[in-house]
Design an enzyme around this catalytic site. Structure first.
Site, short mmCIF file in Angstrom:
data_model
loop_
_atom_site.label_atom_id
_atom_site.label_comp_id
_atom_site.label_asym_id
_atom_site.label_seq_id
_atom_site.Cartn_x
_atom_site.Cartn_y
_atom_site.Cartn_z
N ASP A 32 -48.29 -24.86 65.68
CA ASP A 32 -46.84 -25.03 65.69
C ASP A 32 -46.11 -23.70 65.79
OD1 ASP A 32 -46.84 -27.76 65.64
OD2 ASP A 32 -46.48 -27.96 63.49
N SER A 35 -47.65 -18.24 62.80
CA SER A 35 -47.96 -16.81 62.88
C SER A 35 -47.05 -16.10 63.87
CB SER A 35 -49.43 -16.61 63.26
OG SER A 35 -50.29 -17.17 62.29
N ASP A 107 -48.22 -16.81 55.38
CA ASP A 107 -48.54 -17.59 56.58
C ASP A 107 -49.74 -18.46 56.21
OD1 ASP A 107 -48.72 -18.53 59.19
OD2 ASP A 107 -50.10 -16.93 59.77
N LYS A 163 -40.61 -24.01 69.62
CA LYS A 163 -40.93 -24.26 71.04
C LYS A 163 -39.86 -25.12 71.70
CE LYS A 163 -45.85 -23.73 70.05
NZ LYS A 163 -47.23 -24.19 70.25
N SER A 538 -80.05 -42.30 37.08
CA SER A 538 -79.11 -41.18 36.83
C SER A 538 -79.28 -40.08 37.88
CB SER A 538 -79.28 -40.63 35.41
OG SER A 538 -80.62 -40.38 35.08
#
Length: 632
Positions: A32, A35, A107, A163, A538
């Protein structure tokens, strides 16, 4: 150009010191642009040195994804694996400052596999920038991150629709995404959600308004970050200091070191040790730079008290008139961070502040569907799932509700065998039953009962695959002991499932609960003075360890009936392996459910090479050699 004068430098540093600090994180789904956005902030605020810029230009040619342009994401994606894959894996922290404010930005990874890293970044942030790719809209990971941000106490959110250039700066696309997110976020208790259309790659609406979006009249991202008011006045909250170290360099000095997580303290102030309730007064506040007249949240100090109060690592010094809760049971939200699912009643290590204690989830109330926020019934928590649970710890811990204090209301869950952090929790409140249930003192105790029977009570815990011969050997041992006048009881796996555990199936969660109940029952039989034989598959080391820890040293004898799977399948006395291989029985140990071999059992019996009678004889000889029964 004249060099700056010393007075000018002092003035600059003083002004810089007075700036407020905002901690924020960027989060969202994979790719997305988190960074890239941070890189753009650093680049456009001219906080990149020339040599760093030259290296970035070189790295962009090798690892970049932006053609001939500088790939600003590489400023933050420092790991080689991140650069090769083009994703963020670890949390990367960056510091920068403007004329108005100082910032620390985290980030965080967008990939679902690294949601735990995202939660780490959110745990000490005051604001979240949630990025959305304008082409994809609101995704499941977007909702998951928004829910985690809310659960971790962040109340200020920026929705950065990134974007936007790839959808022709469409106002309709932006409005639709903003409306969808706000509808979802309305249930999460955010104080403020500011939606901003941006292009991190080209800088639109990042540090200045974009001319390519005249329809948007809100602030640019940096503008908002510089002016947003967040609630972070920790110094105004009640005083809390978890003790990390008892500082005793010599006989004349004894102080208690730690970082103040909230409130203010001064010499002369009364303080209380939260768990014990013992009180004293502060005589000195010591640091490496000398004594202080006052200390506030965020400062690491050593506090000297007027009295010889018993304080150790894990305790918490608090204000006497505003004390935290102290309990060994509480309700909390848990974010599960491990590939291996969380199993109720499995014992983990709970670390709250500087205090660690064994603990378990006693009830898993529900998990949260991050898309609808619906509460869903469940038996376990898987990787990245969020649940609401009741927990119990082996000793009382001091805590505040997470909504009141994120430092004293948060905890982590640690796997006791791998020492890996497997979960993070936020405490809601203490459970009242933790404070109104007490042990009743009895005149006839375990020692008296054992003395009357002339034996040392213990648990003989037989573990091994189905068909290994556990029950056959246990039965022979009990007959031998009974014939010698010993007082015994045999708890067999199949027999117990007809009554005490008839409500349990064979999932991992049910197996854990099966062994927990049997271990508690065995403990009661030992208290009654009996030699208790327990014959259960067990399969998990963790649960066998819990059973051992319930008893005193020497009272738990683990007997590993070591028979190869092939031999057990050949024997198949009940036809179970045949049915499991045909798919008629699910979660069958050795076929589609694991068996974890004991690491250090007291006895190992290979029934492929010795008879059940010989195995029973070895066990009886061991008991006599240890003095558990007479005749050694």
């Amino acid at each position: 150009m004249k060099p700056p004068r010393f007075d000018d430098l002092k003035l600059y540093l003083a002004r810089h010191e007075e700036k407020t600090l905002l901690r924020f994180l960027t989060c969202g789904s994979v790719d997305d642009g988190k960074s890239t956005l941070i890189g753009r902030l650093l680049f456009d605020t001219k906080l990149i040195f020339e040599d760093h810029l030259a290296a970035l230009t070189k790295d962009s040619r090798k690892h970049g994804t932006t053609g001939e342009d500088i790939d600003l994401a590489l400023l933050v994606d420092g790991l080689e694996a991140e650069r090769q894959q083009g994703i963020t894996i670890d949390v990367a922290y960056r510091y920068f400052a403007t004329d108005k404010r100082k910032f620390i930005v985290a980030d965080t990874p967008g990939h679902e596999q690294y949601t735990r890293n995202m939660a780490t970044g959110a745990s000490n942030s005051e604001l979240a920038v949630i990025l959305i790719d304008a082409r994809k809209g609101v995704l499941t990971q977007t909702r998951r991150h928004a829910y985690i941000v809310s659960a971790l106490g962040i109340r200020n959110v920026v929705l950065a629709v990134n974007k936007i250039d790839l959808v022709d700066f469409s106002q309709g696309t932006f409005d639709r995404i903003a409306a969808e997110f706000r509808e979802f976020a309305s249930k999460l208790g955010f104080a403020d959600v500011v939606a901003i259309p941006i292009s991190a790659r080209y800088g639109d609406n990042v540090i200045a308004p974009s001319e390519r979006m005249p329809w948007y009249g809100g602030p640019a991202l940096l503008d908002h970050l510089e002016t947003v008011i967040v609630e972070s006045e920790l110094s105004a909250k009640p005083f809390r200091m978890p003790v990390q170290w008892v500082n005793r360099p010599n006989l004349d000095f004894r102080g208690f070191s730690g970082t103040i997580v909230s409130g203010t303290v001064r010499p002369g102030d009364a303080v209380v040790v939260a768990r014990s309730g013992r009180s004293s007064r502060v005589t000195r506040i010591v640091t490496s730079d000398g004594n202080l007249d006052a200390a506030v949240a965020g400062q690491a100090v050593t506090i000297v008290l007027a009295d010889e109060v018993d304080v150790s690592r894990g305790d918490m010094l608090v204000a006497p008139d505003e004390r935290p809760e102290v309990a060994d049971q509480f309700a909390a939200h848990i974010i599960w961070m491990a590939d291996e699912e969380m199993l109720p009643h499995r014992q983990y290590l709970i670390k709250a502040g500087s205090q660690s204690a064994p603990g378990q989830v006693t009830a898993l109330k529900h998990k949260v569907d991050v898309n609808t926020l619906e509460h869903i019934a469940t038996r376990t928590l898987k990787l990245n799932e969020i649940g609401y649970c009741n927990l119990a710890t082996s000793e009382a811990i001091a805590f505040d509700a997470y909504r009141e204090n994120r430092d004293t209301g948060g905890f982590i869950v640690i796997d006791r065998f791998t020492n890996a952090t497997v979960g993070a929790g936020m405490i809601e409140f203490g459970l009242r039953r933790a404070t109104n249930v007490h042990w009743q003192a009895l005149d006839v105790n375990a020692q008296a009962r054992a003395g009357l029977k002339g034996q040392e009570p213990c648990v003989l815990w037989f573990t091994g695959l189905s068909g290994s011969g556990k029950s056959t050997i246990a039965n022979l041992v009990e007959k031998r002991l009974f014939g010698e006048g010993r007082h015994t009881y045999l708890l067999d796996g199949d027999n117990v499932r007809h009554g005490l555990n008839q409500d349990l199936g064979f999932t991992d969660a049910d197996r854990v609960e099966n062994i927990r109940r049997v271990a508690e029952a065995a403990k009661l039989f030992v208290d009654a003075g009996l030699i208790t034989l327990v014959s259960f598959i067990s399969p998990f080391r963790s649960e066998r360890r819990i059973a051992r820890d319930l008893l005193l040293p020497g009272q738990f004898v683990e007997i590993f009936v070591d028979t190869p799977l092939e031999v057990c399948m050949e024997r198949d006395p009940k036809g179970l392996y045949k049915r499991a291989a045909a798919g008629q029985i699910k979660n069958f140990t050795g076929i589609d459910s694991p068996y974890e071999r004991p690491e250090n059992p007291e006895l190992t019996l290979s029934t492929a090479s010795i008879s059940p009678e010989d195995a029973a004889e070895r066990i009886v000889l061991y008991l006599k050699a240890q003095g558990i029964v007479p005749g050694g």
